[in-house]
Design an enzyme around this catalytic site. Structure first.
Site, PDB file in Angstrom:
ATOM      1  N   VAL A 722       0.853  -1.184   0.000  1.00 34.34           N
ATOM      2  CA  VAL A 722       0.000   0.000   0.000  1.00 34.34           C
ATOM      3  C   VAL A 722       0.891   1.237   0.000  1.00 34.34           C
ATOM      4  CG1 VAL A 722      -1.805   1.277   1.213  1.00 34.34           C
ATOM      5  CG2 VAL A 722      -1.779  -1.213   1.293  1.00 34.34           C
ATOM      6  N   LYS A 736      -3.131   0.161  -3.902  1.00 35.28           N
ATOM      7  CA  LYS A 736      -2.932  -1.168  -3.345  1.00 35.28           C
ATOM      8  C   LYS A 736      -2.486  -2.113  -4.455  1.00 35.28           C
ATOM      9  CE  LYS A 736      -5.939  -1.006   0.654  1.00 35.28           C
ATOM     10  NZ  LYS A 736      -6.895  -1.758   1.484  1.00 35.28           N
ATOM     11  N   ASP A 827     -14.108  -7.713   6.169  1.00 35.87           N
ATOM     12  CA  ASP A 827     -12.981  -7.404   7.052  1.00 35.87           C
ATOM     13  C   ASP A 827     -13.271  -6.152   7.866  1.00 35.87           C
ATOM     14  OD1 ASP A 827     -10.502  -7.696   8.231  1.00 35.87           O
ATOM     15  OD2 ASP A 827      -9.414  -6.657   6.647  1.00 35.87           O
TER      16      ASP A 827
END
Length: 879
Positions: A722, A736, A827
């Protein structure tokens, strides 16, 4: 002789005055000792003192009070009428003591009162000669009709805090009602409260009392109401409650109680209301009881039963059907399995039944047709199947039916809405077929109709003649025909989504009559046609207007008044003409997409006058206008020079010459590029896909932002997974990196495209991705204000915390319910909640975990999701 007698009388008077003065001083010093005595103790003191004085035993009174200062000539007690005078004086002094007020002042001294809510708790100077309690005039204090006994204390919503010692409660032996709710008291609940034997109502809800619920509550045998909702109690539920014979209301919801529900709770004799939701009721449960003890079916007087969100599992005991007086049963948000007991039809008084958000399977019992008093039936978010029984449509009181996100099939009952005043119907995300029941609106009160993501067909004629509608969601079905809505008859409509159907006949011309409309979406009705009504943008509250892929062929109407408009999506139509310059009136505009139409002329320079120019330019990049060959101006090709010549009148020959020259140049350039391609092959071929909000950069433009190497044949490896980069226009993005195998490139890029098309104010935007067969770089909005993990310890008021939670919830709601197919975040954690410039939360990394699994082959790469619109099994399990 007479003179001597007169002198003796004068001496006696002086001695009496001296004695009375000492009594006043000494008894006044005893006020502190008397302050926590009950009114009965005070009466006892007065009566004893009176009797002693009447018998001439003043020394006994002195000894009773331990008054060493009562040393006066003994002859004074032989003075006529002194004993009576003394006893009256003593009674007056003792009655002047006010233990209730003193106890409450002591309680006040223990509390934190930042808002001065108890400022009127003051004792006026001059004593209490009337014998009445000063506190009877204080806020929150209730006394008997003589103002001599405190019978109620109500400190609800006084903004008080601190820990209570409980020592003051011994004074209030006659207290009937105690309410200290909706404050910030903490620590353990004082066990001294359980000595208030006359207490009938104890309300401590919405505080922060912690620790185990104290023992000893059996001392409150007159208790009728116990409300301890929303505290921080832990440990087991208090078993002793079942011994309170007149207890009718128990609310222990919203704490951290754990372990089983005591089987003794089945022995309540008078209980009518039981609320245990929102705890951690698990632990080692005896198999013969299950996680919901069957003994709960023995509480014959129970009317309200709530054990929602308590981590319960197992099946629903049929014994609950013995609660024949039950009116509300809430078991939602647990892990209950199995079938709904058929015996529930015996609870004929049942008004509200909510079993949603469990793992319940099987059909809706046919016997539910016997529940004639049922108003709310909520079975959403389960694994139920079968058809909806026709008897459900016969329930005369039914006004709310939630059965969405199950596996129901067949048609809705034909008589649904005919026999009751239905108000809210949500059957979305099932597999229903057929048409909308003809009498769905017969009751005249339907205000929310949610049918999206089914297989409904037919027209909307049942919706043509009713005025109560507020929210209508019919997207992702196969409805057809014209849109029959008469907006002049829909004064309260705020939200309409008819997208992904087969409607024809255009947008109703009277849409401008829907004065409260905020959201309107008819996208992907490929044969809708027609035009955008002239006054559409004048709707005072309209924020989102979406009509992409609708075959609209009219000009864009002028934007005369559009003060609330945020989003306009009109891509993939056949709209001719120019973009109106009046678009500058849309001061709140954040996104407009006009791609793939027949628009001509200049993109209005007036866009530069918008106050949110930076956001607008990001969201209205090149992709918002491409596919309009005759449209020019930033961010498309320039309108100057040859474009002006080609667009002028009377230059036909010049235009022809220029076109021929242009064609030759294009042919030569194409030949050169073809030769280069054949020479280099396709092993290094790279692509750049941009989404709404990113100007149309080439892959090289993006790659140069990563490093400045001369050769851009290969995607440069980043030093970390990143990083951030500044693109040629100055836009800062978060990048990313991910690696994939060539065989996974197609399915992964399809899912990335789905992620990139997800647009919501509480999501981080995926702006585009640059990739070849081996590597990909995902470009996100860069938000420099940090994330929730970094700021979680910052002090914020409740309003700010509420806005953050609501923003996160809205983001999830969009991913799960408004995206088609839905996207699982996968997530969720505090570091994946970023903050924009206005400190609004935005969800980051949504779908990223699933994408990684897709690349690694952990989930099957089946048919294109964007084409089927169906959940992958892995996504469905996540959701």
């Amino acid at each position: 002789m007479n003179k001597k007698k007169g002198l003796d009388k004068s001496t006696k008077v002086k001695n009496v005055i001296f004695l009375l003065g000492q009594i006043f001083v000494t008894v006044s010093n005893l006020r502190e000792q008397l302050s926590f005595s009950s009114r009965a103790d005070v009466k006892h003191i007065c009566l004893s003192s009176f009797l002693f004085c009447a018998l001439g035993e003043v020394d006994q009174v002195a000894a009773f009070f331990s008054l060493p200062s009562l040393r006066v000539p003994m002859g004074i007690f032989q003075w006529p009428h002194f004993n009576v005078l003394f006893s009256y004086m003593l009674i007056a002094v003792v009655l002047a003591a006010d233990p209730y007020s003193d106890a409450l002042l002591s309680l006040k001294s223990e509390t934190i009162d930042d808002f001065n809510s108890l400022d009127d708790w003051l004792v006026p100077p001059g004593g209490n000669a009337s014998g009445k309690v000063h506190a009877c005039s204080w806020s929150g204090v209730k006394c008997d009709k003589n103002s001599t006994i405190v019978i109620g204390l109500n400190l609800c919503m006084k903004n008080l805090a601190g820990k209570l010692s409980g020592k003051q409660f011994s004074v209030f032996a006659e207290l009937v009602d105690l309410n200290i709710s909706q404050n910030s008291f903490s620590g353990e609940l004082p066990v001294e409260i359980f000595n208030l034997t006359n207490l009938r109502s104890l309300d401590i809800r919405r505080n922060n009392f912690s620790g185990h619920f104290p023992g000893g509550i059996t001392g409150l045998q007159n208790l009728v109401v116990l409300d301890a909702f929303s505290n921080s109690f832990s440990g087991p539920l208090p078993v002793e409650l079942s011994e309170l014979e007149v207890l009718k209301v128990v609310n222990l919801a919203g704490s951290y109680f754990n372990g089983p529900i005591p089987s003794a709770y089945g022995s309540f004799k008078s209980l009518e209301f039981l609320h245990l939701a929102g705890n951690f009721l698990n632990g080692n449960i005896p198999p013969e009881l299950g996680n919901i003890p069957w003994q709960l079916g023995n509480i014959s007087e129970l009317q309200y039963h709530d054990i929602a969100g308590a981590n319960l599992s197992g099946s629903i005991p049929w014994q609950l059907s013995n609660l024949t007086k039950l009116q509300s049963l809430f078991l939602f948000r647990n892990q209950l399995t199995g079938l709904i007991p058929l015996e529930f039809s015996r609870i004929v008084l049942l008004n509200n039944l909510d079993l949603s958000d469990n793992l319940i399977s099987g059909p809706i019992p046919e016997s539910f047709a016997e529940l004639k008093n049922l108003r709310l039936l909520s079975l959403m978010y389960n694994e139920m199947n079968g058809t909806v029984p026709e008897g459900i449509a016969e329930l005369p009181s039914l006004d709310t039916l939630f059965i969405w996100n199950n596996f129901f099939t067949g048609s809705l009952p034909r008589n649904l809405g005919r026999n009751s005043k239905l108000r809210w119907l949500d059957v979305s995300t099932n597999s229903f077929i057929g048409s909308i029941p003809p009498d769905i609106c017969a009751g005249g009160e339907l205000f929310k109709l949610i049918l999206f993501s089914n297989k409904f067909t037919g027209n909307l004629s049942p919706l043509s003649n009713f005025s109560s509608l507020v929210r209508l969601r019919l997207e992702d079905n196969s409805f057809s025909g014209e849109i029959p809505l008469t907006f002049s008859h829909l004064p309260d409509i705020t939200y309409i989504d008819l997208s992904r159907n087969r409607f024809t006949g255009g947008i109703p011309s009277d849409i401008s009559q829907a004065s409260k409309l905020q959201y309107f979406n008819v996208s992907n009705n490929l044969e809708l046609g027609g035009m955008i009504p002239e006054q559409t943008w004048s709707l005072p509250l309209l924020q989102n207007f979406s009509a992409s892929s609708c075959n609209i062929s009219s000009n864009l109407p002028p934007f005369r008044s559009c003060k609330s408009l945020l989003v306009v999506e009109l891509q993939m139509n056949n709209m001719p003409g120019a973009v109106p310059k009046s678009i500058s009136n849309c001061q709140a505009l954040e996104m407009i997409n006009l791609a793939s139409n027949q628009l001509i002329g200049h993109i209005p320079e007036e866009l530069a006058s918008l106050p949110v120019l930076e956001k607008v330019l990001q969201s209205m990049g090149r992709s918002a206008y491409v596919g309009n060959p005759e449209l020019c101006g930033a961010p498309l090709k320039s309108c100057s020079g040859s474009m002006a010549i080609l667009g002028s009148k009377g230059t036909g020959k010049l235009r022809l010459v220029l076109l021929l020259c242009t064609g030759v140049v294009i042919l030569i350039a194409a030949s050169v590029f073809w030769l280069i391609y054949l020479h280099k092959g396709s092993k290094c071929q790279r692509k750049m896909d941009s989404f709404i909000g990113l100007p149309q950069f080439t892959a090289n433009d993006v790659l140069r932002s990563f490093n400045s190497t001369d050769s851009m044949e290969e995607l440069p490896p980043l030093s970390a997974a990143v990083c951030k980069a500044v693109l040629p226009t100055g836009i800062t993005v978060l990048v990313k990196k991910m690696e994939w195998e060539p065989k996974r490139m197609k399915v992964a890029s399809e899912f990335i495209t789905q992620m990139g098309n997800a647009r919501h104010r509480n999501l981080i935007r995926l702006l585009g991705f640059c990739y070849n067969k081996h590597l990909a770089y995902l470009l996100y909005d860069y938000l420099p204000n940090g994330n929730l993990a970094e700021k979680v310890r910052m002090r914020r008021d409740w309003a700010t915390k509420y806005r953050i939670i609501i923003g996160i919830a809205k983001g999830f709601c969009f991913l799960h319910h408004d995206c088609n197919p839905a996207i699982s975040h996968g997530d969720l954690k505090s570091s994946n909640v970023d903050f924009d410039d206005n400190f609004k939360p935005r969800l980051a990394d949504f779908g990223f975990k699933y994408l990684i699994h897709l690349i690694k082959g952990k989930v099957p790469a089946t048919t294109s999701r964007s084409e089927t619109g169906q959940f992958n099994a892995a996504i469905k399990e996540e959701l």
